[in-house]
Scaffold this motif. Structure first.
Motif, PDB file in Angstrom:
ATOM      1  N   MET A   1       0.830  -1.198   0.000  1.00 10.29           N
ATOM      2  CA  MET A   1       0.000   0.000   0.000  1.00 10.29           C
ATOM      3  C   MET A   1       0.866   1.250   0.000  1.00 10.29           C
ATOM      4  SD  MET A   1      -3.124  -1.014  -0.002  1.00 10.29           S
ATOM      5  CE  MET A   1      -3.951   0.482   0.501  1.00 10.29           C
ATOM      6  N   SER A   2       0.399   2.255  -0.732  1.00 12.99           N
ATOM      7  CA  SER A   2       1.102   3.527  -0.770  1.00 12.99           C
ATOM      8  C   SER A   2       0.903   4.259   0.546  1.00 12.99           C
ATOM      9  CB  SER A   2       0.567   4.372  -1.935  1.00 12.99           C
ATOM     10  OG  SER A   2       1.025   5.694  -1.850  1.00 12.99           O
ATOM     11  N   THR A   3       1.887   5.103   0.912  1.00 19.01           N
ATOM     12  CA  THR A   3       1.766   5.881   2.134  1.00 19.01           C
ATOM     13  C   THR A   3       1.061   7.204   1.893  1.00 19.01           C
ATOM     14  OG1 THR A   3       3.967   6.818   1.751  1.00 19.01           O
ATOM     15  CG2 THR A   3       3.826   4.836   3.118  1.00 19.01           C
ATOM     16  N   ALA A   4       0.919   7.618   0.636  1.00 18.49           N
ATOM     17  CA  ALA A   4       0.285   8.898   0.313  1.00 18.49           C
ATOM     18  C   ALA A   4      -1.181   8.660  -0.043  1.00 18.49           C
ATOM     19  CB  ALA A   4       1.014   9.568  -0.846  1.00 18.49           C
ATOM     20  N   PRO A   5      -2.116   9.098   0.804  1.00 12.54           N
ATOM     21  CA  PRO A   5      -3.527   8.846   0.496  1.00 12.54           C
ATOM     22  C   PRO A   5      -4.016   9.735  -0.643  1.00 12.54           C
ATOM     23  CG  PRO A   5      -3.340  10.143   2.495  1.00 12.54           C
ATOM     24  CD  PRO A   5      -1.942   9.779   2.092  1.00 12.54           C
ATOM     25  N   LEU A   6      -4.582   9.134  -1.649  1.00 14.48           N
ATOM     26  CA  LEU A   6      -5.234   9.897  -2.708  1.00 14.48           C
ATOM     27  C   LEU A   6      -6.692  10.137  -2.348  1.00 14.48           C
ATOM     28  CD1 LEU A   6      -5.215  11.110  -5.600  1.00 14.48           C
ATOM     29  CD2 LEU A   6      -5.959   8.858  -6.399  1.00 14.48           C
ATOM     30  N   VAL A   7      -7.332   9.088  -1.823  1.00 14.16           N
ATOM     31  CA  VAL A   7      -8.737   9.175  -1.416  1.00 14.16           C
ATOM     32  C   VAL A   7      -8.814   9.057   0.105  1.00 14.16           C
ATOM     33  CG1 VAL A   7     -11.025   8.121  -1.592  1.00 14.16           C
ATOM     34  CG2 VAL A   7      -9.493   8.138  -3.585  1.00 14.16           C
TER      35      VAL A   7
END
Length: 230
Positions: A1-7
């Motif tokens: 999982m990415s650490t930067a939330p898009l949603v």
């Protein structure tokens, strides 16, 4: 999982009116989806998964809570601004393709660009690129009725990509396809995620289809069944 939330979904609730009754659909949903993720939303019929997808895509609005995409709280946008945001930032893939029967594959893909300031030449070049990406260059002048279900869904994917959206949302994209065509579509979505870095959120009832995603969100009676993405 990415650490930067898009949603970022923060304490979102949604209900609908049926006559004099209020029917709750989602209750206090909080969830983060990172940029570049491929997430499958699963759950039984009526669990709220399609409602959640529509909220994320700006098709519907929550009763309460906040929903931020790329840092922008889309729940606070006026209708005209929300429609403009949606057209520029969200690509849609539906179970039944939603293609215009009187338009060719090329024209269906080009349709979202008709609202932009691109020239005819620029539109044709961009359509040509996405047709090549979905391996349909040789079918560009065919009408939907002349295409198989899998080919129609590839046209729908190309149309979703044509504006280079931040987010792609897919509601049961393989639900109307045979297994071989479904595998082709899932493989294509994986490549879009892996090679183009597209963030994809897919509703599905099919555990096999969900296996193509990087992560799973399971809803049960309008709530996250385990409170997190797996």
């Amino acid at each position: 999982m990415s650490t930067a939330p898009l949603v970022e979904i923060c304490h979102v609730a949604k209900s609908y009116r049926r006559g004099v009754q209020t029917v709750p659909v989602l209750a206090n949903i909080s969830l983060g989806i990172g940029e570049g993720d491929f997430v499958a939303l699963m759950g039984p019929s009526g669990s709220g998964k399609s409602t959640l997808l529509n909220l994320i895509a700006g098709i519907d609005r929550p009763d309460s809570g906040e929903l931020r995409v790329g840092g922008l709280d889309i729940t606070r946008l006026p209708e005209a601004a929300l429609a403009e945001w949606r057209a520029a930032n969200v690509g849609f893939i539906f179970q039944f393709y939603n293609l215009m029967p009187v338009l060719t594959a090329f024209e269906n893909i080009e349709l979202p660009l008709m609202l932009t300031h691109l020239t005819r030449r620029e539109r044709r070049e961009r359509v040509g690129l996405v047709l090549d990406m979905v391996n349909l260059t040789d079918r560009m002048h065919h009408y939907p009725s002349e295409l198989s279900g899998g080919q129609q869904q590839r046209v729908a994917i190309a149309r979703a990509l044509i504006t280079d959206p931040t987010l792609i949302v897919a509601d049961e994209p393989t639900g109307d396809l045979d297994r071989a065509s479904a595998e082709e579509i899932l493989s294509m979505m994986q490549r879009l995620n892996r090679e183009l870095g597209k963030t994809i959120i897919m509703v599905t009832h099919d555990a096999h289809a969900a296996g193509a995603a990087k992560a799973l969100v399971h809803l049960e009676k309008g709530e996250l069944s385990d409170g997190k993405i797996r």
